[in-house]
Motif scaffolding. Sequence first.
Motif, PDB file in Angstrom:
ATOM      1  N   GLU A  22      22.931  15.830 -36.015  1.00 56.25           N
ATOM      2  CA  GLU A  22      21.559  15.315 -36.021  1.00 56.25           C
ATOM      3  C   GLU A  22      20.888  15.433 -37.387  1.00 56.25           C
ATOM      4  OE1 GLU A  22      20.121  13.707 -33.400  1.00 56.25           O
ATOM      5  OE2 GLU A  22      21.902  14.020 -32.157  1.00 56.25           O
ATOM      6  N   LEU A  23      21.669  15.247 -38.454  1.00 55.66           N
ATOM      7  CA  LEU A  23      21.116  15.205 -39.806  1.00 55.66           C
ATOM      8  C   LEU A  23      20.686  13.785 -40.140  1.00 55.66           C
ATOM      9  CD1 LEU A  23      23.819  17.197 -41.803  1.00 55.66           C
ATOM     10  CD2 LEU A  23      21.467  17.928 -41.384  1.00 55.66           C
ATOM     11  N   GLU A  24      19.717  13.668 -41.032  1.00 58.41           N
ATOM     12  CA  GLU A  24      19.387  12.342 -41.539  1.00 58.41           C
ATOM     13  C   GLU A  24      20.619  11.799 -42.258  1.00 58.41           C
ATOM     14  OE1 GLU A  24      16.064  10.038 -44.220  1.00 58.41           O
ATOM     15  OE2 GLU A  24      15.646  12.020 -43.420  1.00 58.41           O
ATOM     16  N   ASN A  25      20.946  10.553 -42.010  1.00 61.46           N
ATOM     17  CA  ASN A  25      22.146   9.917 -42.554  1.00 61.46           C
ATOM     18  C   ASN A  25      21.894   9.465 -43.996  1.00 61.46           C
ATOM     19  OD1 ASN A  25      24.702   8.789 -42.716  1.00 61.46           O
ATOM     20  ND2 ASN A  25      24.141   6.914 -41.655  1.00 61.46           N
ATOM     21  N   ASP A  26      21.699  10.432 -44.882  1.00 60.84           N
ATOM     22  CA  ASP A  26      21.492  10.171 -46.305  1.00 60.84           C
ATOM     23  C   ASP A  26      22.125  11.327 -47.065  1.00 60.84           C
ATOM     24  OD1 ASP A  26      20.669   9.766 -48.916  1.00 60.84           O
ATOM     25  OD2 ASP A  26      18.570   9.422 -48.409  1.00 60.84           O
ATOM     26  N   GLY A  33      15.738  11.866 -49.001  1.00 60.99           N
ATOM     27  CA  GLY A  33      16.172  11.836 -47.609  1.00 60.99           C
ATOM     28  C   GLY A  33      17.416  12.671 -47.339  1.00 60.99           C
ATOM     29  N   ASN A  34      17.966  13.333 -48.350  1.00 59.42           N
ATOM     30  CA  ASN A  34      19.178  14.130 -48.180  1.00 59.42           C
ATOM     31  C   ASN A  34      18.805  15.486 -47.577  1.00 59.42           C
ATOM     32  OD1 ASN A  34      21.477  15.746 -48.465  1.00 59.42           O
ATOM     33  ND2 ASN A  34      22.152  14.640 -50.276  1.00 59.42           N
ATOM     34  N   ALA A  35      18.798  15.537 -46.246  1.00 62.98           N
ATOM     35  CA  ALA A  35      18.357  16.732 -45.528  1.00 62.98           C
ATOM     36  C   ALA A  35      19.293  17.915 -45.723  1.00 62.98           C
ATOM     37  CB  ALA A  35      18.216  16.422 -44.035  1.00 62.98           C
ATOM     38  N   ALA A  67      20.820   6.185 -38.016  1.00 65.81           N
ATOM     39  CA  ALA A  67      20.034   6.943 -38.989  1.00 65.81           C
ATOM     40  C   ALA A  67      20.377   8.429 -38.955  1.00 65.81           C
ATOM     41  CB  ALA A  67      18.539   6.750 -38.708  1.00 65.81           C
ATOM     42  N   ILE A  68      21.186   8.837 -37.989  1.00 62.91           N
ATOM     43  CA  ILE A  68      21.554  10.240 -37.794  1.00 62.91           C
ATOM     44  C   ILE A  68      23.047  10.396 -38.042  1.00 62.91           C
ATOM     45  CG2 ILE A  68      21.648  12.120 -36.096  1.00 62.91           C
ATOM     46  CD1 ILE A  68      18.799  11.305 -36.959  1.00 62.91           C
TER      47      ILE A  68
END
Length: 172
Positions: A22-26, A33-35, A67-68
């Motif tokens: 469930e991380l941001e897909n970046d 946006g790189n979580a 997006a995840i």
Amino acid sequence: RQQAKLVKALLEMDADIIGLLELENDFLPGSSGNAVEFLVNEMNTVAGNGKYAWINPGSQFIDTSDAISSGFIYKSSSFEAIVGSVGILRDDSLAGLGMSGPIFDGVSTNRATIAVSFKPVKQPCITVALNHFKSKGGSGTGNNADNSDGVGNYNGMRVLAAQAVTSWLNTE
């Protein structure tokens, strides 16, 4: 407030390798946006600079249709990520496994699997794969329908993903 709780919980685990869902897909280094990079920076602020690192998959996005995504954090004093060992299982890899999709790319599919090989300090190499299979939610049809057996919707999709991951890991 949540960020501090998450950092504290991850540090208290004292794990050498952490797989996150469930991380941001970046995954672009330096991207706002790189979580996972942000989280590692916060962990290192508390634990000491350079104690933790994250796996850069080599592309900004792991998942092509979501997006995840999933990613790895590791303790750099315990493990080294083997350069060039990151693999991502998407539908474009399925033909080489004797399978066809969609299994990972598209609506109501699984998220892409990421795998990486690590070399523990003074130990042999290990490979870790992180899967995030399709949830039971939604309303599947055919072999993805809820049969009221406790397995829920999209079991057929999850089984295909497990078969693809098994075949893929056996080829790497």
